[in-house]
Design an enzyme around this catalytic site. Sequence first.
Site, PDB file in Angstrom:
ATOM      1  N   SER A  83      32.948  39.146  37.799  1.00 44.21           N
ATOM      2  CA  SER A  83      34.240  38.734  37.261  1.00 44.21           C
ATOM      3  C   SER A  83      34.994  37.937  38.321  1.00 44.21           C
ATOM      4  O   SER A  83      35.132  38.372  39.461  1.00 44.21           O
ATOM      5  CB  SER A  83      35.045  39.976  36.866  1.00 44.21           C
ATOM      6  OG  SER A  83      36.343  39.611  36.463  1.00 44.21           O
TER       7      SER A  83
ATOM      8  N   CYS B 167      48.243  42.807  39.674  1.00 42.37           N
ATOM      9  CA  CYS B 167      47.082  43.556  40.176  1.00 42.37           C
ATOM     10  C   CYS B 167      47.422  44.282  41.478  1.00 42.37           C
ATOM     11  O   CYS B 167      47.962  43.679  42.410  1.00 42.37           O
ATOM     12  CB  CYS B 167      45.922  42.585  40.406  1.00 42.37           C
ATOM     13  SG  CYS B 167      44.465  43.391  41.110  1.00 42.37           S
TER      14      CYS B 167
ATOM     15  N   SER C 204      38.848  35.958  34.498  1.00 39.39           N
ATOM     16  CA  SER C 204      40.137  36.563  34.194  1.00 39.39           C
ATOM     17  C   SER C 204      41.100  35.449  33.826  1.00 39.39           C
ATOM     18  O   SER C 204      41.692  34.822  34.698  1.00 39.39           O
ATOM     19  CB  SER C 204      40.650  37.319  35.425  1.00 39.39           C
ATOM     20  OG  SER C 204      39.691  38.270  35.814  1.00 39.39           O
ATOM     21  N   LEU C 205      41.232  35.208  32.543  1.00 39.04           N
ATOM     22  CA  LEU C 205      42.039  34.065  32.093  1.00 39.04           C
ATOM     23  C   LEU C 205      43.512  34.468  31.967  1.00 39.04           C
ATOM     24  O   LEU C 205      44.380  33.887  32.585  1.00 39.04           O
ATOM     25  CB  LEU C 205      41.475  33.538  30.770  1.00 39.04           C
ATOM     26  CG  LEU C 205      42.127  32.255  30.262  1.00 39.04           C
ATOM     27  CD1 LEU C 205      41.813  31.074  31.175  1.00 39.04           C
ATOM     28  CD2 LEU C 205      41.670  31.939  28.831  1.00 39.04           C
ATOM     29  N   HIS C 206      43.775  35.431  31.137  1.00 40.51           N
ATOM     30  CA  HIS C 206      45.107  36.006  30.915  1.00 40.51           C
ATOM     31  C   HIS C 206      46.148  35.055  30.315  1.00 40.51           C
ATOM     32  O   HIS C 206      47.131  35.515  29.745  1.00 40.51           O
ATOM     33  CB  HIS C 206      45.671  36.666  32.180  1.00 40.51           C
ATOM     34  CG  HIS C 206      44.762  37.718  32.753  1.00 40.51           C
ATOM     35  ND1 HIS C 206      44.171  38.691  31.989  1.00 40.51           N
ATOM     36  CD2 HIS C 206      44.331  37.928  34.025  1.00 40.51           C
ATOM     37  CE1 HIS C 206      43.416  39.471  32.759  1.00 40.51           C
ATOM     38  NE2 HIS C 206      43.489  39.014  34.004  1.00 40.51           N
TER      39      HIS C 206
ATOM     40  N   CYS D 292      47.410  37.587  42.194  1.00 37.72           N
ATOM     41  CA  CYS D 292      47.710  37.953  40.799  1.00 37.72           C
ATOM     42  C   CYS D 292      48.767  39.059  40.848  1.00 37.72           C
ATOM     43  O   CYS D 292      48.495  40.140  41.384  1.00 37.72           O
ATOM     44  CB  CYS D 292      46.450  38.458  40.096  1.00 37.72           C
ATOM     45  SG  CYS D 292      45.034  37.357  40.291  1.00 37.72           S
TER      46      CYS D 292
ATOM     47  N   CYS E 100      42.388  41.509  49.064  1.00 40.78           N
ATOM     48  CA  CYS E 100      42.119  40.289  48.286  1.00 40.78           C
ATOM     49  C   CYS E 100      43.074  39.205  48.762  1.00 40.78           C
ATOM     50  O   CYS E 100      44.233  39.481  49.071  1.00 40.78           O
ATOM     51  CB  CYS E 100      42.346  40.568  46.792  1.00 40.78           C
ATOM     52  SG  CYS E 100      41.801  39.202  45.726  1.00 40.78           S
TER      53      CYS E 100
ATOM     54  N   CYS F  61      41.122  49.131  35.846  1.00 38.57           N
ATOM     55  CA  CYS F  61      41.188  47.743  36.327  1.00 38.57           C
ATOM     56  C   CYS F  61      42.550  47.454  36.931  1.00 38.57           C
ATOM     57  O   CYS F  61      43.579  47.748  36.329  1.00 38.57           O
ATOM     58  CB  CYS F  61      41.039  46.770  35.160  1.00 38.57           C
ATOM     59  SG  CYS F  61      39.362  46.445  34.754  1.00 38.57           S
TER      60      CYS F  61
ATOM     61  N   GLY G 188      38.850  42.587  45.385  1.00 43.55           N
ATOM     62  CA  GLY G 188      38.424  41.311  45.949  1.00 43.55           C
ATOM     63  C   GLY G 188      37.981  40.283  44.928  1.00 43.55           C
ATOM     64  O   GLY G 188      37.827  40.582  43.739  1.00 43.55           O
ATOM     65  N   GLU G 189      37.816  39.063  45.414  1.00 43.38           N
ATOM     66  CA  GLU G 189      37.366  37.954  44.567  1.00 43.38           C
ATOM     67  C   GLU G 189      35.930  37.614  44.967  1.00 43.38           C
ATOM     68  O   GLU G 189      35.697  37.027  46.032  1.00 43.38           O
ATOM     69  CB  GLU G 189      38.310  36.752  44.762  1.00 43.38           C
ATOM     70  CG  GLU G 189      37.818  35.463  44.147  1.00 43.38           C
ATOM     71  CD  GLU G 189      37.339  35.584  42.698  1.00 43.38           C
ATOM     72  OE1 GLU G 189      38.058  36.127  41.856  1.00 43.38           O
ATOM     73  OE2 GLU G 189      36.199  35.138  42.425  1.00 43.38           O
TER      74      GLU G 189
ATOM     75  N   GLU H 140      37.174  50.588  47.326  1.00 47.67           N
ATOM     76  CA  GLU H 140      37.004  51.569  46.253  1.00 47.67           C
ATOM     77  C   GLU H 140      35.948  51.092  45.268  1.00 47.67           C
ATOM     78  O   GLU H 140      35.783  49.897  45.046  1.00 47.67           O
ATOM     79  CB  GLU H 140      38.343  51.781  45.542  1.00 47.67           C
ATOM     80  CG  GLU H 140      39.341  52.440  46.493  1.00 47.67           C
ATOM     81  CD  GLU H 140      40.688  52.757  45.867  1.00 47.67           C
ATOM     82  OE1 GLU H 140      41.200  53.842  46.147  1.00 47.67           O
ATOM     83  OE2 GLU H 140      41.218  51.934  45.111  1.00 47.67           O
TER      84      GLU H 140
ATOM     85  N   ASN I 237      47.082  48.104  32.789  1.00 47.13           N
ATOM     86  CA  ASN I 237      47.317  49.367  33.485  1.00 47.13           C
ATOM     87  C   ASN I 237      48.493  49.171  34.411  1.00 47.13           C
ATOM     88  O   ASN I 237      48.449  48.321  35.302  1.00 47.13           O
ATOM     89  CB  ASN I 237      46.079  49.743  34.289  1.00 47.13           C
ATOM     90  CG  ASN I 237      44.873  49.846  33.384  1.00 47.13           C
ATOM     91  OD1 ASN I 237      44.899  50.569  32.398  1.00 47.13           O
ATOM     92  ND2 ASN I 237      43.839  49.088  33.688  1.00 47.13           N
TER      93      ASN I 237
ATOM     94  N   CYS J 192      31.548  49.927  39.006  1.00 43.16           N
ATOM     95  CA  CYS J 192      32.478  48.826  39.260  1.00 43.16           C
ATOM     96  C   CYS J 192      32.646  48.728  40.772  1.00 43.16           C
ATOM     97  O   CYS J 192      33.108  49.679  41.402  1.00 43.16           O
ATOM     98  CB  CYS J 192      33.795  49.135  38.558  1.00 43.16           C
ATOM     99  SG  CYS J 192      35.102  47.965  38.935  1.00 43.16           S
TER     100      CYS J 192
HETATM  101  N1  SAH Z   1      38.999  39.075  41.381  1.00 47.75           N
HETATM  102  C1  SAH Z   1      38.188  39.301  40.241  1.00 47.75           C
HETATM  103  C2  SAH Z   1      37.697  40.736  40.092  1.00 47.75           C
HETATM  104  C3  SAH Z   1      38.677  41.858  40.268  1.00 47.75           C
HETATM  105  S1  SAH Z   1      39.796  42.308  38.991  1.00 47.75           S
HETATM  106  C4  SAH Z   1      38.913  38.863  38.988  1.00 47.75           C
HETATM  107  O1  SAH Z   1      40.082  38.568  39.067  1.00 47.75           O
HETATM  108  O2  SAH Z   1      38.286  38.766  37.947  1.00 47.75           O
HETATM  109  C5  SAH Z   1      38.936  42.822  37.598  1.00 47.75           C
HETATM  110  C6  SAH Z   1      39.728  42.629  36.302  1.00 47.75           C
HETATM  111  O3  SAH Z   1      40.874  43.495  36.218  1.00 47.75           O
HETATM  112  C7  SAH Z   1      40.270  41.208  36.164  1.00 47.75           C
HETATM  113  O4  SAH Z   1      40.087  40.750  34.862  1.00 47.75           O
HETATM  114  C8  SAH Z   1      41.738  41.422  36.447  1.00 47.75           C
HETATM  115  O5  SAH Z   1      42.517  40.385  35.964  1.00 47.75           O
HETATM  116  C9  SAH Z   1      41.990  42.742  35.790  1.00 47.75           C
HETATM  117  N2  SAH Z   1      43.240  43.378  36.216  1.00 47.75           N
HETATM  118  C10 SAH Z   1      43.916  43.207  37.356  1.00 47.75           C
HETATM  119  N3  SAH Z   1      45.040  43.961  37.363  1.00 47.75           N
HETATM  120  C11 SAH Z   1      45.056  44.626  36.198  1.00 47.75           C
HETATM  121  C12 SAH Z   1      45.949  45.591  35.616  1.00 47.75           C
HETATM  122  N4  SAH Z   1      47.027  46.017  36.264  1.00 47.75           N
HETATM  123  N5  SAH Z   1      45.624  46.079  34.404  1.00 47.75           N
HETATM  124  C13 SAH Z   1      44.515  45.682  33.752  1.00 47.75           C
HETATM  125  N6  SAH Z   1      43.645  44.799  34.250  1.00 47.75           N
HETATM  126  C14 SAH Z   1      43.901  44.273  35.456  1.00 47.75           C
END
Ligand code: SAH
Length: 346
Positions: free
Chosen positions: A198, A122, A221-223, A119, A115, A340, A166-167, A95, A297, A108
């Site tokens: 990212s 996601c 993507s630290l979180h 996470c 993937c 995202c 994907g990563e 997508e 989301n 995007c």
């Molecule tokens: N694998 C890469 C790129 C894909 S995700 C990465 O992890 O960065 C792109 C962004 O969306 C990342 O920051 C990811 O953490 C975030 N993301 C994943 N699931 C999400 C969700 N349910 N709501 C909001 N952001 C999310």
Amino acid sequence: MNKIEKKDIRSFSLEKLELFFQSSGEKVFRAKQVHKWLWQKGVSSFDEMTNIPNSLRLTLAENFLINSIIIDKNQKSRDGTIKNSIKLHDGLIVESVIIPSSKRITGCVSSQVGCSLDCIFCATSSLKRMRNLNSDEIFDQVASISKQSEVHLNRPLTNIVFMGMGEPLLNYKNVIGAIKKITSRDGLGISSRRITLSTSGIPKMIKKLADDRVKFKLAVSLHSARQSTREKIMPFTRKFPLDDLIESLKYWNKITNKVVTLEYIIWKDINDKIEDINSLINFCKEIPSKVNLIEYNSIGNSKFKQASKAKVIEYKNALEKVKIPVSIRSSRGKDIDAACGQLANR
Ligand code: SAH
């Protein structure tokens, strides 16, 4: 008669095409014309190459395939976001999303089918990784949604983010190859400064980006800046601990002189305490960075709930107090699961 094994013509560089034309007694300048059809106009058949003589089009069709991608379906959100399902030549789907705003149109894009990371917040992580996209497929994705953007929004894409499925750093060579084409004048001519990759944070590959002197922007993507919390929400990070991530980002900054963007979702009862804020501040003090607080989301996992507005503001104020740049990113395309982390949700 032996059947000719057809090759994907897009795996041929311009030089290789020229050699092919030369050895088959064709005019060498035709290679440039064909290359332009493939890479600037994004055609999916030789018949569309209208300035190429019919006989040569036939020869090409006998020797080559164009393994093109097609936009299979698209959905438009109330906010103008367009989500595309893109079908690859082997029937697999990825997508990609077009996100218009007043200043820019961002594409995007995906780098892998599914993937391999885990996470748990996601949607894409629920699909197992089927395969990497090759660099042509990544380029085609960008070229075709840029065309779509011209049709629907009267402008091509201005910015690209590798934040789809994907990563990207686990498909390093192909992502870098695609970015080369996206930025080249013979390709789409989009400036590296308008491209962001990212990653969920693969230290060794972040160092490689620095060593390769890439010019695009990096987001991580630290979180959570606490190892124990991060491992719970991104279990693969047991293998890639925060200390290694910090070291790699310091290296990135030293070599490239660039600031890294830290993507950060705040969830209720997961990372909304003062200790979490302080850990993030300490992390940012070690690495020149800016923080992007992104809205969560929902993907229907009841463990994860977006923290309250008040918590988000508390984070923002605390970061601003110590002069760490911070912004709040609101979500786009939620109604069509294009936001995202929602790709592959339906
Ligand atoms: N694998 C890469 C790129 C894909 S995700 C990465 O992890 O960065 C792109 C962004 O969306 C990342 O920051 C990811 O953490 C975030 N993301 C994943 N699931 C999400 C969700 N349910 N709501 C909001 N952001 C999310």
